[in-house]
Motif scaffolding. Sequence first.
Motif, PDB file in Angstrom:
ATOM      1  N   ALA A 187      39.637  40.284  48.346  1.00 21.57           N
ATOM      2  CA  ALA A 187      38.762  40.208  47.171  1.00 21.57           C
ATOM      3  C   ALA A 187      37.352  40.691  47.507  1.00 21.57           C
ATOM      4  N   VAL A 188      36.817  40.266  48.657  1.00 24.14           N
ATOM      5  CA  VAL A 188      35.475  40.698  49.056  1.00 24.14           C
ATOM      6  C   VAL A 188      35.457  42.207  49.276  1.00 24.14           C
ATOM      7  N   SER A 189      36.453  42.732  49.960  1.00 25.61           N
ATOM      8  CA  SER A 189      36.521  44.169  50.219  1.00 25.61           C
ATOM      9  C   SER A 189      36.670  44.950  48.913  1.00 25.61           C
ATOM     10  N   TYR A 190      37.520  44.481  48.023  1.00 28.76           N
ATOM     11  CA  TYR A 190      37.718  45.139  46.723  1.00 28.76           C
ATOM     12  C   TYR A 190      36.418  45.147  45.920  1.00 28.76           C
ATOM     13  N   THR A 191      35.704  44.043  45.942  1.00 28.03           N
ATOM     14  CA  THR A 191      34.447  43.959  45.197  1.00 28.03           C
ATOM     15  C   THR A 191      33.435  44.971  45.741  1.00 28.03           C
ATOM     16  N   HIS A 192      33.382  45.137  47.056  1.00 31.47           N
ATOM     17  CA  HIS A 192      32.485  46.131  47.638  1.00 31.47           C
ATOM     18  C   HIS A 192      32.893  47.551  47.233  1.00 31.47           C
ATOM     19  N   LEU A 193      34.185  47.797  47.133  1.00 32.30           N
ATOM     20  CA  LEU A 193      34.657  49.122  46.729  1.00 32.30           C
ATOM     21  C   LEU A 193      34.287  49.450  45.293  1.00 32.30           C
ATOM     22  N   THR A 194      34.204  48.421  44.457  1.00 30.98           N
ATOM     23  CA  THR A 194      34.018  48.645  43.021  1.00 30.98           C
ATOM     24  C   THR A 194      32.595  48.385  42.540  1.00 30.98           C
TER      25      THR A 194
END
Length: 108
Positions: A94-101
């Motif tokens: 979730a943290v990684s996805y949020t950084h991507l988006t």
Amino acid sequence: MKNLKLNYRSEENNCDETVLFIHPLGADHSVFDKVINGIKSDFNCYSIDIRGHGKSPVPEPPYTIKEMANDISSTFSFESPVHVMGVSIGGMIAVSYTHLTLPTNREV
């Protein structure tokens, strides 16, 4: 395997807000069924099967957190911010996805 399309459950009710659920290792999207059933009248809900779990594709390991976050980006293109909720490794994804988006998603 690039651009993986993940299996997911969706409960869309044309609500203003969306929640994306990401499960822990050894589980699948159904781990959130009770939660989704309790909130689906107030939120659009998506619960995914991360790669190698449930009915999602099983590419050759090893898997990285970043790859699993990219899988979510390949599966969805949300136009407005979503609430992202993950348990255990799902939280790291979730943290990684949020950084991507960013800047679409600003909070985890």
